[in-house]
Design a protein around this motif. Structure first.
Motif, short mmCIF file in Angstrom:
data_model
loop_
_atom_site.label_atom_id
_atom_site.label_comp_id
_atom_site.label_asym_id
_atom_site.label_seq_id
_atom_site.Cartn_x
_atom_site.Cartn_y
_atom_site.Cartn_z
N TYR A 56 53.83 36.43 20.27
CA TYR A 56 54.86 35.61 20.93
C TYR A 56 54.20 34.55 21.81
N PRO A 57 53.56 33.56 21.22
CA PRO A 57 52.78 32.60 22.00
C PRO A 57 53.62 31.69 22.88
N ARG A 58 54.93 31.60 22.64
CA ARG A 58 55.76 30.70 23.44
C ARG A 58 56.34 31.38 24.68
N ALA A 59 56.11 32.69 24.81
CA ALA A 59 56.59 33.41 25.99
C ALA A 59 55.54 33.31 27.10
N TYR A 60 55.99 33.00 28.30
CA TYR A 60 55.08 32.93 29.44
C TYR A 60 54.84 34.32 30.01
N VAL A 61 53.76 34.43 30.80
CA VAL A 61 53.40 35.70 31.43
C VAL A 61 53.06 35.46 32.89
N THR A 62 53.74 36.17 33.78
CA THR A 62 53.36 36.22 35.18
C THR A 62 53.27 37.69 35.55
N LEU A 63 52.22 38.08 36.26
CA LEU A 63 51.96 39.50 36.48
C LEU A 63 51.74 39.82 37.96
N HIS A 64 52.41 40.88 38.41
CA HIS A 64 52.05 41.47 39.69
C HIS A 64 50.63 42.00 39.55
N ALA A 65 49.73 41.48 40.35
CA ALA A 65 48.33 41.92 40.27
C ALA A 65 47.69 41.78 41.64
N GLY A 66 46.97 42.79 42.04
CA GLY A 66 46.32 42.75 43.34
C GLY A 66 47.27 42.97 44.50
N GLU A 67 48.42 43.62 44.26
CA GLU A 67 49.32 43.99 45.36
C GLU A 67 48.80 45.31 45.95
N LEU A 68 47.59 45.23 46.47
CA LEU A 68 46.84 46.38 46.94
C LEU A 68 46.07 46.00 48.20
N ARG A 69 45.58 47.00 48.91
CA ARG A 69 44.73 46.78 50.08
C ARG A 69 43.80 47.97 50.24
N PRO A 70 42.69 47.81 50.96
CA PRO A 70 41.83 48.95 51.23
C PRO A 70 42.59 50.05 51.95
N GLY A 71 42.35 51.29 51.54
CA GLY A 71 43.04 52.43 52.12
C GLY A 71 44.25 52.88 51.34
N LEU A 72 44.86 51.96 50.59
CA LEU A 72 46.02 52.32 49.77
C LEU A 72 45.57 52.97 48.48
N GLU A 129 37.30 51.77 44.02
CA GLU A 129 37.08 51.31 42.63
C GLU A 129 38.33 50.68 42.02
N ASP A 130 39.50 51.01 42.56
CA ASP A 130 40.73 50.42 42.04
C ASP A 130 41.04 49.06 42.64
N LEU A 131 40.22 48.62 43.58
CA LEU A 131 40.39 47.28 44.17
C LEU A 131 39.52 46.24 43.48
N ARG A 132 38.77 46.63 42.47
CA ARG A 132 37.69 45.79 41.99
C ARG A 132 38.04 44.84 40.85
N PHE A 133 39.25 44.95 40.23
CA PHE A 133 39.38 44.23 38.96
C PHE A 133 40.79 43.78 38.58
N HIS A 134 41.81 44.12 39.33
CA HIS A 134 43.18 43.91 38.84
C HIS A 134 43.52 42.44 38.61
N ILE A 135 43.23 41.59 39.57
CA ILE A 135 43.54 40.17 39.38
C ILE A 135 42.69 39.60 38.25
N ALA A 136 41.41 39.97 38.24
CA ALA A 136 40.52 39.45 37.19
C ALA A 136 41.02 39.82 35.81
N GLN A 137 41.46 41.06 35.62
CA GLN A 137 41.93 41.46 34.29
C GLN A 137 43.25 40.80 33.94
N ALA A 138 44.12 40.58 34.93
CA ALA A 138 45.37 39.86 34.64
C ALA A 138 45.07 38.45 34.16
N VAL A 139 44.02 37.84 34.69
CA VAL A 139 43.62 36.49 34.30
C VAL A 139 42.84 36.51 32.99
N ASP A 140 41.81 37.34 32.93
CA ASP A 140 40.86 37.29 31.82
C ASP A 140 41.34 38.01 30.56
#
Length: 500
Positions: free
Chosen positions: A297-313, A317-328
């Motif tokens: 479905y190449p004509r559908a756009y994608v926006t993703l909740h990513a990196g809605e995190l903080r240290p301690g939550l 290791e779970d803070l290391r990659f979420h935004i990057a993977q949503a992008v890459d």
């Protein structure tokens, strides 16, 4: 938290004309006056809201009113709306009309009203939705009319709101087909026998009913339409990331198929807390799901909740990659929240990639403060801007948060010392990076190069004293995006005449 980027830092944009300069001077003169500031930001044209959950956006008091009108009951232990009859342990929601204490208790349970600022709001925030979900689901058209009004009266012109029609059917279909790590084979099973297409038809039928109720509630076809009738609105299909992989995949496929077949839908998103165990366990898999479905479905756009995190939550290791993977991996065109940016591996590369691809970050300041406790200098707002990443301000769930978009713009101005031209460009960005079809009114990369009109409209913007020529009019006639952007520029001209 802000770090110097490898490229030149974001520079403050200076007023380019007399009216803009006078308005900028007026804003500077009232920064110590809360009443005048509130009036200024209420009147400020503020583009569009691109990160908005429909059920979380509606006023709590309106939901209580609807619950009473529908004859619903309130569980007195949990303050959750439930179906009648109202037996032991429940009260009629209509009691809230006369019982102020009862009404205020519901407001506190269904929103962040009076929630102690020194406590974590994470669990309370997310718990509100189940408490009022029945009310909102029974009145989706009325809720949309109320939310559209709230957006329009804030001097916004566009809304992308998150919804999930036919989600129950999607869950059942996902359970029926089961899981298959071969995503192409799994998608084929969804399509077999027209099952996914029947879901699309169900979602469209449900949306038709919502729109009909909206038009009636908003009086759009009468001589006295409500403000929301003037709004351009589109929907983003939200899939629930905390569910089983087969359900998530089915919901994503349904949302993307809808976006290609129904112009009322433009994109998909993944919702629910990013820090839940199931969300963390399946995060990379879900990014792969989106990547595969984009090939279908190449004509559908994608926006993703990513990196809605903080240290301690979550664990480090779970803070290391979420935004990057949503992008890459997922190839998202926008990122929602993006709060944990500087805690990710090689975050400077991610920021530079977002800038180069013009991947905007949707920033709801109050939501980030209430859910994560992240505010002020701890928020990566300045870091994103320094790297040239497009930034758009949003509300997220303004009904739950008890705020409006004017509050978010005022917060940005007061907390980060933004000038009027910078605020103006934030408003422009919210339309530039909207999933609206057609050519933009602006040329090139406006986040990097500034908002310069397309050549066909150069020197012809509202307030310039020159009527648009034939080519500029043709752009406006053929591009829904440019049309909404033009409306905002006309509103800026009026705004600056008023304050300048």
């Amino acid at each position: 938290m802000s770090a110097a980027p490898p490229a030149a830092a974001h520079a403050e944009r200076r007023p380019r004309d007399t009216a803009e300069a006078r308005t900028a001077a007026y804003l500077d003169s009232i920064r110590a006056d809360p009443r005048l500031l509130r009036d200024f930001f209420l009147r400020l044209p503020k583009g569009g809201d691109l990160h908005n959950h429909l059920f979380g956006a509606v006023r709590t008091e309106y939901l209580i009113k609807l619950a009473g009108e529908d004859g619903l009951c309130i569980d007195t232990a949990t303050l959750t709306a439930v179906v009648p009859p109202c037996g032991p342990g429940t009260r009629p929601a209509a009691d809230a009309r006369a019982d102020r204490g009862f009404r205020e208790a519901i407001v506190r349970a269904w929103s962040m009203q009076d929630f102690p600022p020194d406590q974590s709001g994470h669990d309370h925030f997310f718990a509100t939705f189940d408490k009022f979900a029945l009310v909102a689901s029974l009145n989706q058209g009325k809720v949309l009319a109320e939310v559209a009004d709230s957006v329009a009266v804030q001097h916004q012109f566009y809304l992308e709101t998150m919804v999930n029609p036919a989600s129950d059917g999607a869950e059942r279909l996902g359970d029926e087909v089961g899981w298959d790590p071969d995503l192409a084979a799994l998608h084929a099973r969804l399509l077999a026998g027209g099952r996914l297409d029947r879901l699309v038809a169900d979602a469209r039928k449900e949306t038709d009913a919502v729109d009909a109720e909206f038009r009636t509630a908003a009086r759009c076809r009468t001589e006295r339409p409500r403000p929301g009738c003037r709004l351009t609105a589109r929907r983003i299909y939200q899939a629930f990331r905390g569910e089983s992989p087969e359900r998530v995949f089915t919901e994503l496929a349904l949302g993307m198929r809808l976006a290609e077949r129904d112009s009322r839908f433009v994109a998909v998103n993944l919702v629910q807390p990013e820090d839940w165990d199931s969300s963390l366990r399946n995060y990379t898999l879900q990014m792969r799901m989106v990547r595969y479905l984009r090939t279908v479905y190449p004509r559908a756009y994608v926006t993703l909740h990513a990196g809605e995190l903080r240290p301690g939550l979550v664990k480090p290791e779970d803070l290391r990659f979420h935004i990057a993977q949503a992008v890459d991996i997922a190839g998202a065109e926008r990122i929602g929240h993006g709060v944990d940016l500087v805690h990710e591996d090689d975050w400077q590369r991610t920021a530079a990639t977002m800038a180069a691809r013009q991947i905007a970050v949707e920033v709801p300041f109050t939501s980030n403060a209430q859910i994560l406790g992240v505010r002020g200098a701890e928020h990566p707002f300045d870091t994103y801007r320094a790297y040239g990443v497009p930034v758009v301000l949003a509300t997220d769930d303004p009904g739950v948060s008890r705020i409006d978009i004017s509050h978010e713009y005022q917060y940005a101005a007061e907390t980060y010392g933004l000038s009027y031209p910078e605020l103006k460009d934030l408003a422009r960005a919210s339309l530039q990076y909207a999933f609206l079809p057609g050519r933009s009114l602006w040329q090139g990369n406006p986040t990097r190069d500034g908002y310069r009109p397309a050549e066909v409209c150069a020197g012809q913007l509202p307030g310039a004293g020159r009527a648009p020529g034939a080519e500029c009019r043709r752009l406006l006639a053929t591009s829904p995006k440019a049309t909404v952007q033009w409306r905002q520029e006309a509103a800026f001209a009026s705004f600056e005449n008023y304050f300048g």
